[in-house]
Design a protein around this motif. Sequence first.
Motif, PDB file in Angstrom:
ATOM      1  N   GLY A 194       0.870  -1.083  -0.001  1.00  0.00           N
ATOM      2  CA  GLY A 194      -0.056  -0.251  -0.117  1.00  0.00           C
ATOM      3  C   GLY A 194       0.879   1.072   0.246  1.00  0.00           C
ATOM      4  N   LYS A 195       2.018   1.120   0.479  1.00  0.00           N
ATOM      5  CA  LYS A 195       3.025   2.394   0.645  1.00  0.00           C
ATOM      6  C   LYS A 195       3.394   2.802  -0.897  1.00  0.00           C
ATOM      7  CE  LYS A 195       7.471   3.943   2.560  1.00  0.00           C
ATOM      8  NZ  LYS A 195       8.309   3.646   3.429  1.00  0.00           N
ATOM      9  N   TYR A 196       3.773   1.709  -1.677  1.00  0.00           N
ATOM     10  CA  TYR A 196       4.224   1.825  -2.858  1.00  0.00           C
ATOM     11  C   TYR A 196       3.291   1.981  -3.983  1.00  0.00           C
ATOM     12  CZ  TYR A 196       8.053  -0.125  -0.092  1.00  0.00           C
ATOM     13  OH  TYR A 196       9.318  -0.451   0.760  1.00  0.00           O
ATOM     14  N   ALA A 197       2.304   1.337  -4.029  1.00  0.00           N
ATOM     15  CA  ALA A 197       1.133   1.333  -4.938  1.00  0.00           C
ATOM     16  C   ALA A 197       0.235   2.657  -4.866  1.00  0.00           C
ATOM     17  CB  ALA A 197       0.398  -0.118  -5.023  1.00  0.00           C
ATOM     18  N   ASP A 198      -0.367   2.749  -6.047  1.00  0.00           N
ATOM     19  CA  ASP A 198      -1.148   3.947  -6.312  1.00  0.00           C
ATOM     20  C   ASP A 198      -2.609   3.621  -5.472  1.00  0.00           C
ATOM     21  OD1 ASP A 198       0.192   6.393  -7.467  1.00  0.00           O
ATOM     22  OD2 ASP A 198       0.574   4.920  -8.653  1.00  0.00           O
ATOM     23  N   TYR A 199      -3.028   2.093  -5.895  1.00  0.00           N
ATOM     24  CA  TYR A 199      -4.250   1.664  -5.725  1.00  0.00           C
ATOM     25  C   TYR A 199      -3.963   0.002  -5.128  1.00  0.00           C
ATOM     26  CZ  TYR A 199      -6.678   5.429  -7.581  1.00  0.00           C
ATOM     27  OH  TYR A 199      -7.324   6.814  -7.778  1.00  0.00           O
ATOM     28  N   VAL A 200      -4.727  -0.452  -4.294  1.00  0.00           N
ATOM     29  CA  VAL A 200      -4.627  -1.893  -3.903  1.00  0.00           C
ATOM     30  C   VAL A 200      -6.060  -2.259  -4.066  1.00  0.00           C
ATOM     31  CG1 VAL A 200      -4.110  -3.545  -1.982  1.00  0.00           C
ATOM     32  CG2 VAL A 200      -2.912  -1.388  -2.285  1.00  0.00           C
TER      33      VAL A 200
END
Length: 344
Positions: A194-200
């Motif tokens: 979640g820190k790295y992705a724009d959406y999960v």
Amino acid sequence: MKKHLWLGAALAMMLSVLTYTGAEAKGSKIVLGYTTGETASYRSLTGYHSYLNAIAPDTYAFDQKGNIIGETPKNQLSYAKKKRIKTWAVISNYNESIQDFDGNLASRVMTNKTARKHFADRLVKLAKKESFTGINIDFEAVKPGDRAKYSSLIQYVAGVLKKNKIKTMVSVPAKSADNRNDDWSWPYDYAKIGKYADYVQVMTYDEHGVWGSPGSVAGTNWIKGTLQYAVKTIKANKVIMGIPSYGNDWDLKDQSNSKLKQWNELAALKKKLKAKPVYNKKSGSMTFSYKDASKHKHVVWYEDEKTIAAKSRLAKQYKIAGVSVYSLGHESASFWKAVQKGMK
């Protein structure tokens, strides 16, 4: 995501495209619809796009060297461009040779630096070629020992994509706790992903399936438990929850005859049997039973318009980005109206 295994379809590659309209900028909830390569999926896309601000076709995978294989159905891309719909390409580790998600293939691209770089570079090339807004990574059956490596891969790929102004979405299994003993969900570190992705995109479907005992596809309390955990570990405005457009029919005597059934198949089955479904308060889902021509008892679990609306409403309750639907192709307008009702 990707239920072709249970539908019996032998798709070699997995792909999804996520699209947005200008509604995203206004703060509207995302409503994502995954599609397959079937003609029926294209018909759903053209027939029900007014209910969506996101869509998705299925075909991209990768090989051991990190090369991207497969292609987007041209009619879906053309339609998206015609309607000025932005698109995201989804890449999975589905392996045609074993007809399943391949943990070894996923591990290869995580651990081999050359393959990892090649993989990221090819994603950029693909996104630019097809004018995709972003990439949705859908690695399933990741090995428990690869948990940290998978998070590292997401960090690396998201970084490369961001430099090229391409966004990242990651699909993850549903879970309500980080349990080391759960080999299916443990490999996915929600907090780091979640820190790295724009959406999960959290796959809040398949609570039960034809591989196991009968039960709801997506029980209310099960979804709530997942969303409560997800928003504690990931920013709520990055989380997308899953909604199933299918149910399951279990043959209690012969499991090999148990089948995943699509929305319209279920409607036809209920009509044929003159079934009297019962609402299950615990799961917030519908169920009924019957005997087939061989006198085998069947148990069916599914969602109807009322339960779909109620479960879609959870997106507002938990203040998340929106919902995703698996999949377009065999649903009706009433299904989409129920999603829309829940999202209002």
